[in-house]
Design a protein around this motif. Structure first.
Motif, PDB file in Angstrom:
ATOM      1  N   ALA A  29       8.819 -18.327  -6.488  1.00 19.01           N
ATOM      2  CA  ALA A  29       8.815 -19.407  -7.474  1.00 19.01           C
ATOM      3  C   ALA A  29       9.309 -20.700  -6.826  1.00 19.01           C
ATOM      4  O   ALA A  29       8.699 -21.766  -6.982  1.00 19.01           O
ATOM      5  N   GLU A  30      10.385 -20.617  -6.050  1.00 21.83           N
ATOM      6  CA  GLU A  30      10.937 -21.834  -5.448  1.00 21.83           C
ATOM      7  C   GLU A  30      10.004 -22.425  -4.385  1.00 21.83           C
ATOM      8  O   GLU A  30       9.771 -23.628  -4.333  1.00 21.83           O
ATOM      9  N   LEU A  31       9.447 -21.544  -3.544  1.00 22.81           N
ATOM     10  CA  LEU A  31       8.522 -22.033  -2.514  1.00 22.81           C
ATOM     11  C   LEU A  31       7.327 -22.749  -3.154  1.00 22.81           C
ATOM     12  O   LEU A  31       6.888 -23.809  -2.710  1.00 22.81           O
ATOM     13  N   LEU A  32       6.829 -22.128  -4.228  1.00 22.82           N
ATOM     14  CA  LEU A  32       5.630 -22.650  -4.876  1.00 22.82           C
ATOM     15  C   LEU A  32       5.897 -24.017  -5.529  1.00 22.82           C
ATOM     16  O   LEU A  32       5.071 -24.924  -5.434  1.00 22.82           O
ATOM     17  N   ILE A  33       7.050 -24.140  -6.162  1.00 24.13           N
ATOM     18  CA  ILE A  33       7.412 -25.419  -6.775  1.00 24.13           C
ATOM     19  C   ILE A  33       7.404 -26.503  -5.698  1.00 24.13           C
ATOM     20  O   ILE A  33       6.865 -27.592  -5.869  1.00 24.13           O
ATOM     21  N   GLY A  34       7.998 -26.179  -4.555  1.00 24.75           N
ATOM     22  CA  GLY A  34       8.095 -27.162  -3.478  1.00 24.75           C
ATOM     23  C   GLY A  34       6.738 -27.515  -2.904  1.00 24.75           C
ATOM     24  O   GLY A  34       6.405 -28.677  -2.709  1.00 24.75           O
ATOM     25  N   ARG A  35       5.919 -26.493  -2.663  1.00 21.82           N
ATOM     26  CA  ARG A  35       4.651 -26.820  -2.025  1.00 21.82           C
ATOM     27  C   ARG A  35       3.761 -27.627  -2.966  1.00 21.82           C
ATOM     28  O   ARG A  35       3.030 -28.508  -2.543  1.00 21.82           O
ATOM     29  N   TYR A  36       3.840 -27.301  -4.238  1.00 19.57           N
ATOM     30  CA  TYR A  36       3.062 -28.070  -5.209  1.00 19.57           C
ATOM     31  C   TYR A  36       3.550 -29.518  -5.248  1.00 19.57           C
ATOM     32  O   TYR A  36       2.780 -30.458  -5.187  1.00 19.57           O
ATOM     33  N   GLY A  37       4.875 -29.689  -5.324  1.00 15.35           N
ATOM     34  CA  GLY A  37       5.422 -31.030  -5.497  1.00 15.35           C
ATOM     35  C   GLY A  37       5.402 -31.870  -4.234  1.00 15.35           C
ATOM     36  O   GLY A  37       5.410 -33.094  -4.289  1.00 15.35           O
ATOM     37  N   CYS A  49      14.906 -21.971 -12.321  1.00 15.51           N
ATOM     38  CA  CYS A  49      13.650 -22.202 -11.585  1.00 15.51           C
ATOM     39  C   CYS A  49      12.574 -21.230 -12.072  1.00 15.51           C
ATOM     40  O   CYS A  49      11.403 -21.607 -12.211  1.00 15.51           O
ATOM     41  N   CYS A  50      12.975 -19.988 -12.305  1.00 19.13           N
ATOM     42  CA  CYS A  50      12.002 -19.013 -12.842  1.00 19.13           C
ATOM     43  C   CYS A  50      11.536 -19.466 -14.225  1.00 19.13           C
ATOM     44  O   CYS A  50      10.348 -19.347 -14.558  1.00 19.13           O
ATOM     45  N   VAL A  51      12.451 -19.976 -15.028  1.00 23.64           N
ATOM     46  CA  VAL A  51      12.082 -20.451 -16.359  1.00 23.64           C
ATOM     47  C   VAL A  51      11.063 -21.592 -16.233  1.00 23.64           C
ATOM     48  O   VAL A  51      10.066 -21.642 -16.960  1.00 23.64           O
ATOM     49  N   PHE A  52      11.290 -22.462 -15.292  1.00 24.37           N
ATOM     50  CA  PHE A  52      10.352 -23.563 -15.069  1.00 24.37           C
ATOM     51  C   PHE A  52       8.961 -23.047 -14.766  1.00 24.37           C
ATOM     52  O   PHE A  52       7.965 -23.469 -15.356  1.00 24.37           O
ATOM     53  N   VAL A  53       8.900 -22.119 -13.821  1.00 21.59           N
ATOM     54  CA  VAL A  53       7.589 -21.602 -13.415  1.00 21.59           C
ATOM     55  C   VAL A  53       6.965 -20.783 -14.548  1.00 21.59           C
ATOM     56  O   VAL A  53       5.776 -20.899 -14.845  1.00 21.59           O
ATOM     57  N   GLY A  54       7.783 -19.971 -15.207  1.00 18.82           N
ATOM     58  CA  GLY A  54       7.240 -19.065 -16.215  1.00 18.82           C
ATOM     59  C   GLY A  54       6.897 -19.754 -17.532  1.00 18.82           C
ATOM     60  O   GLY A  54       5.931 -19.387 -18.192  1.00 18.82           O
ATOM     61  N   TRP A  55       7.682 -20.736 -17.919  1.00 16.94           N
ATOM     62  CA  TRP A  55       7.556 -21.274 -19.268  1.00 16.94           C
ATOM     63  C   TRP A  55       7.073 -22.721 -19.348  1.00 16.94           C
ATOM     64  O   TRP A  55       6.591 -23.154 -20.390  1.00 16.94           O
ATOM     65  N   ILE A  56       7.229 -23.467 -18.298  1.00 12.51           N
ATOM     66  CA  ILE A  56       6.842 -24.882 -18.392  1.00 12.51           C
ATOM     67  C   ILE A  56       5.548 -25.175 -17.632  1.00 12.51           C
ATOM     68  O   ILE A  56       4.674 -25.872 -18.104  1.00 12.51           O
ATOM     69  N   TRP A  57       5.452 -24.583 -16.468  1.00 13.85           N
ATOM     70  CA  TRP A  57       4.282 -24.836 -15.630  1.00 13.85           C
ATOM     71  C   TRP A  57       3.076 -24.105 -16.219  1.00 13.85           C
ATOM     72  O   TRP A  57       3.176 -22.924 -16.575  1.00 13.85           O
ATOM     73  N   PHE A  58       1.906 -24.804 -16.299  1.00  7.57           N
ATOM     74  CA  PHE A  58       0.708 -24.138 -16.810  1.00  7.57           C
ATOM     75  C   PHE A  58       0.215 -23.081 -15.836  1.00  7.57           C
ATOM     76  O   PHE A  58       0.150 -23.312 -14.634  1.00  7.57           O
ATOM     77  N   ARG A  59      -0.160 -21.962 -16.427  1.00  6.42           N
ATOM     78  CA  ARG A  59      -0.609 -20.838 -15.617  1.00  6.42           C
ATOM     79  C   ARG A  59      -1.770 -21.208 -14.684  1.00  6.42           C
ATOM     80  O   ARG A  59      -1.802 -20.808 -13.521  1.00  6.42           O
ATOM     81  N   ASN A  60      -2.692 -22.005 -15.229  1.00  2.00           N
ATOM     82  CA  ASN A  60      -3.851 -22.374 -14.407  1.00  2.00           C
ATOM     83  C   ASN A  60      -3.460 -23.249 -13.226  1.00  2.00           C
ATOM     84  O   ASN A  60      -4.044 -23.155 -12.153  1.00  2.00           O
ATOM     85  N   ASP A  61      -2.482 -24.109 -13.453  1.00  2.00           N
ATOM     86  CA  ASP A  61      -2.032 -24.971 -12.355  1.00  2.00           C
ATOM     87  C   ASP A  61      -1.332 -24.140 -11.276  1.00  2.00           C
ATOM     88  O   ASP A  61      -1.478 -24.411 -10.076  1.00  2.00           O
TER      89      ASP A  61
END
Ligand code: TRP
Length: 448
Positions: free
Chosen positions: A61-69, A395-407
């Motif tokens: 989750a953390e790696l993915l947030i960073g690479r996206y951002g 961070c898990c909450v961000f990925v699981g609940w805020i970020w759109f699944r498709n994104d």
């Protein structure tokens, strides 16, 4: 700004840097120590399961947030946010992680300083400077300040050079040294009397202890600390990975290296303790448990090295260099968190800001050193038992609940076309959404 950001130049560079961050005192000191005090192999078993089932998904989750951002933790989380409430939440999580990294560095630098002082000791004895040797291993304010400053200086030196020339280059140099020293020491210890007994104590699990709440809490805390989670560090390292890379496998490789090195460190430390016992050193505390914590590293092992005669000096030198190297590849990641934030958000010059932040953290370390009896534990507990799990969970909450699944899927697909059909994609999204936050929350709650 994007053009001027640093990035890892190769896959190996990232693996070495992220494994360098992950492999640290936590693996070589913390893990064997926890294993010793939590029933040997039962702890190892639980640790392996938790590292792959809970820490790895959170790590992804953390790696993915960073690479996206493609940015520091706060900016990256804000890119995922869709409204002002999310954005504020992003700030709290991202900035909280940065503070947590700085706090960890402030006490980690002290421990690392001790490792360096114990590496200097055998060296000074070899060249005949006996009184210096005695001074460097005696607890004192000047000794602690000096070695902590020295360690911070090295950390600042590397981070000032940036991602490719600093973090990547030095991780690539230091990690092979670390692995080489570790394997060399294991091979040597295995030839000594008592080692075999140590190996069986290490590898025979007392299954009845596997579900003990204390053991579960320690193992999860250890896994999170080891993967450097909840501190913005893996978000920022993720942001330096190329979009061409397959994150799922990269993350798994780093987790595997981290876990393997912890396992190997156990294979060095626990048998060493039994070798020490065969030499007449006491390795059990009064309550019958194996001695752990700082007395293990600074009393039991040095007595063992002493009992080896001349070769013991070289073994001690190798062991404490191993510790110092492990600490250094980790500490650079802790400093990178705050530095990347200051550079990107406040447009500051990297070299200058690295020095300022490094000195600021050193001042905090100095305050801790001056009040070491209560502040060291206090800061360590605050950052690792409270800060890290809470932020990792958010961070898990961000990925699981805020970020759109498709994104999320679009991001994961970069460098991994087939991910949509993989087992990872079938499990990980709901896992991060429900299982990880709940499990972290339960364990955290228990630990209170
Ligand atoms: N993982 C390292 C260890 O095992 C410690 C570490 C490095 C760390 N970077 C971190 C811990 C960032 C928390 C946050 O020793």
């Amino acid at each position: 700004m994007a053009a001027s950001r640093g990035a890892f130049s190769s896959r190996l560079g990232f693996i070495m840097a992220a494994a360098g961050s992950a492999v640290g005192l936590g693996n070589i000191w913390g893990f064997p120590t926890q294993t010793a005090s939590n029933g040997g192999a039962a702890f190892v078993l639980v640790y392996l399961v938790l590292a792959f089932c809970l820490a790895y998904p959170a790590f992804m989750a953390e790696l993915l947030i960073g690479r996206y951002g493609q940015a520091n933790a706060v900016t990256s989380l804000q890119k995922i946010s869709r409204n002002i409430f999310h954005k504020r939440f992003a700030f709290v999580v991202g900035f909280g992680g940065i503070i947590c990294a700085a706090l960890i560095l402030s006490f980690y630098g002290i421990l690392a300083g001790w490792m360096m002082s114990y590496a200097v000791e055998p060296f000074t004895r070899i060249i005949g400077m006996e009184s210096t040797a005695d001074w460097v291993i005696t607890q004192s304010l000047p000794r602690n300040l000096l070695f902590c400053a020295l360690f911070m200086f090295l950390t600042i030196f590397i981070i000032r050079r940036g991602v490719e020339e600093g973090i990547e280059k030095w991780s690539k140099r230091l990690m092979p040294v670390l692995i080489f020293l570790l394997l060399g020491l294991i091979s040597y210890v295995m030839t000594l009397k008592g080692a075999r007994e140590g190996v069986s104590a290490y590898l025979n699990p007392d299954i009845s202890r596997v579900l003990e709440p204390d053991l579960l809490i320690s193992a999860l805390g250890q896994a999170f600390f080891s993967l450097s989670l909840g501190t913005s560090v893996m978000v920022i390292y993720g942001s330096y990975i190329s979009k061409k890379e397959n994150l799922v496998t990269l993350g798994a490789q780093v987790t595997l290296i981290d876990v393997s090195i912890a396992f190997l460190a156990g294979l060095l430390i626990i048998p060493s303790m039994y070798v020490a016992q065969a030499q007449g050193v006491a390795i059990f505390a009064e309550d019958g448990s194996l001695i752990s914590g700082s007395s293990l590293v600074f009393t039991v092992l040095p007595s063992l090295f002493n009992s080896m005669g001349d070769i013991g000096l070289y073994v001690a030198l190798a062991f404490f260099i191993l510790m110092s190297v492990a600490a250094l590849t980790s500490s650079i990641s802790m400093l990178e968190g705050p530095v990347s934030y200051a550079v990107e958000r406040h447009n500051m010059e990297r070299k200058k800001v690295t020095t300022y932040i490094g000195i600021g953290i050193f001042i905090l370390s100095a305050i801790i050193i001056a009040n070491i009896s209560f502040m060291l534990d206090f800061v360590a507990i605050l950052a690792t038992q409270y800060g890290q799990p809470i932020i990792a969970m958010l961070c898990c909450v961000f990925v699981g609940w805020i970020w759109f699944r498709n994104d999320i899927l679009t991001e994961l697909k970069q460098g991994n076309d087939m991910v949509e059909h993989s087992l990872f994609w079938k499990i990980w999204p709901w896992y991060t959404k429900f299982v990880c936050p709940t499990a972290i929350a339960i364990v955290f709650w228990h630990s209170l």
